[in-house]
Design an enzyme around this catalytic site. Structure first.
Site, PDB file in Angstrom:
ATOM      1  N   GLY A 148       7.617   7.582  -2.545  1.00  0.00           N
ATOM      2  CA  GLY A 148       8.363   7.420  -1.310  1.00  0.00           C
ATOM      3  C   GLY A 148       8.867   6.021  -1.030  1.00  0.00           C
ATOM      4  CB  THR A 156      -0.944   0.033   1.212  1.00  0.00           C
ATOM      5  OG1 THR A 156      -0.185   0.256   2.411  1.00  0.00           O
ATOM      6  CG2 THR A 156      -1.711  -1.281   1.345  1.00  0.00           C
ATOM      7  CE1 TYR A 181       2.370   9.994  10.128  1.00  0.00           C
ATOM      8  CE2 TYR A 181       3.887  10.383  11.945  1.00  0.00           C
ATOM      9  CZ  TYR A 181       3.602   9.790  10.730  1.00  0.00           C
ATOM     10  OH  TYR A 181       4.541   8.985  10.118  1.00  0.00           O
TER      11      TYR A 181
END
Length: 425
Positions: free
Chosen positions: A121, A116, A297
């Site tokens: 990145g 995923t 986060y």
């Protein structure tokens, strides 16, 4: 100006508040402080001024909110222009993970891998390495177009003996998209998965005053980073090979002891994470507290680690040979991860992390850490472990003990129960 060798920088590396700076959204405050410090110091343009930058940064990090957004933006814009004049330019080299060996890469041949967040990145670099080593990698993206573009990037120049890269749509901010992905796999792809890498993640801007939400009304950060992967891993378990590996990309910021700036991770009594009480019109935070983008986060990364350890316990109780482990790839200030920050802020932070503070890793290194967790023979049969890139910027990847809260089995079991109820399991 020889800032790299200065005593001030050595002292800075020892500073607890920024020595462990990582991918948390609140960590962006550190970059802002660097920029503000350097912008003001630029007026003096002296060796002494550059030596002062770390001290300015340490001081400002103690109270990151003392600068209003307008002043932060102005400082960042000025710093972006002035930093090259203050310090000798030095680009981050494309460091790789030394412990990822040819022996490890030989294990990739013929494996079926799902990643995923593979359109950019860490995920993109991991997919590239695995395809070139002979794996068939299913590259997932929020849209099929993004996945197809990533596949073109990955396969360019792959060479003989390479595996395939196959694009698939998977939006982790949509439970229906996750269910559609699982259904498509079981009905059309029908291949046992050797590695399921739950890697996608996002962080909202630290100045975002109001939460954003997923398609299902959950707070976007936790909804994507934790709940989306929680549902995916559970739905895909019947599609895993008997000795499959599940790899979860977490972060060192799940642990308050790392000294990351800003609010710290902590799920409290999970009062916010209840059906009808999490998301739009209710609590946006797992602990039921006030909205805090940076903490959201960090909480999502803590949830990632707790999920990993709880799933490992459940698999062991079932007698399964499937393993699940998690990792922190280090601070990688990539444009895609910082897409929710202002360009000046993200650019200046990346420059400082790479060239002034030397606390960052490359995306290539980050990709290698994910590949290591997927292939390393030393991890065969091991489950519930956490690896992290520490010390920051030193290109080292080693096993670490997760935070005490992450190891709280009672909390993890309750997190599992509440998460299952929210996603409809």
């Amino acid at each position: 100006l020889q800032a790299r060798g200065s005593t001030a920088e050595s002292s800075w590396r020892a500073s607890a508040s920024l020595q462990h700076t990582s991918l948390g959204a609140t960590s962006l405050a550190a970059g802002g402080c660097v920029a503000l410090g350097c912008a003001s110091l630029a007026q003096r343009r002296s060796r002494r001024a550059v030596r002062c930058a770390p001290r300015v940064l340490r001081h400002v990090v103690q109270d990151e909110q003392q600068f209003p957004p307008s002043r932060r933006s102005a400082g960042l814009a000025a710093a972006a222009a002035l930093l090259p004049q203050l310090l000798l330019p030095a680009s981050a080299s494309a460091e790789r993970l030394a412990t990822l060996t040819e022996v490890d890469l030989a294990e990739a041949k013929g494996k079926v891998v799902v990643i995923t967040g593979a359109t950019s990145g860490v995920g993109l670099e991991a997919a590239r390495t695995l395809v070139r080593a002979g794996s068939d990698v299913y590259v997932t993206g929020r849209t099929l177009a993004k996945a197809e573009a990533a596949v073109a990037n990955i396969t360019a120049g792959a060479g003989a003996g390479a595996g395939r890269a196959i694009p698939l749509e998977l939006n982790l901010a949509s439970l229906s998209s996750v269910r559609s992905f699982a259904k498509k796999w079981s009905s059309h792809v029908k291949r046992p998965i050797d590695v399921l890498a739950c890697n996608a993640g996002l962080a909202l801007g630290q100045d975002q005053k109001e939460p954003s939400y997923t398609e299902d009304g959950f707070e976007l950060t936790v909804g994507t980073n934790h709940l989306g992967h929680f549902l995916l891993a559970n739905l895909m378990r019947p599609q895993l090979s008997p000795t499959a590996r599940i790899v979860v990309t977490a972060s060192s910021v799940h642990d308050p002891s790392t000294g990351d700036p800003g609010s710290q991770a902590g799920l409290g009594n999970l009062s916010g994470l209840e059906v009808g009480h999490f998301g739009k019109g209710a609590s946006a935070m797992v602990d039921g507290g006030s909205w805090d983008a940076g903490k959201a986060y960090k909480d999502s990364k803590l949830a990632n680690v707790e999920f990993t350890l709880e799933l490992a316990r459940r698999l062991k109780q079932e007698g399964s040979k499937i393993t699940v482990n998690c990792l922190s790839p280090g601070l990688i200030p990539s444009p895609t991860f910082f897409r929710n920050q202002s360009p000046a802020f993200a650019g200046t932070f990346a420059w400082a992390a790479n060239n002034l503070l030397h606390i960052s890793e490359t995306t290539e290194f980050g990709g290698d850490t994910l590949v290591f967790m997927a292939l390393d023979k030393g991890l065969e049969g091991r489950s519930g472990v956490f690896f992290s890139a520490v010390p920051p910027g030193q290109h080292v990847f080693m096993e670490k003990i997760p935070s005490p809260e992450a190891r709280d089995e009672t909390e993890a079991a309750e997190l599992w129960r509440r998460s299952a109820a929210l996603v409809g399991l």
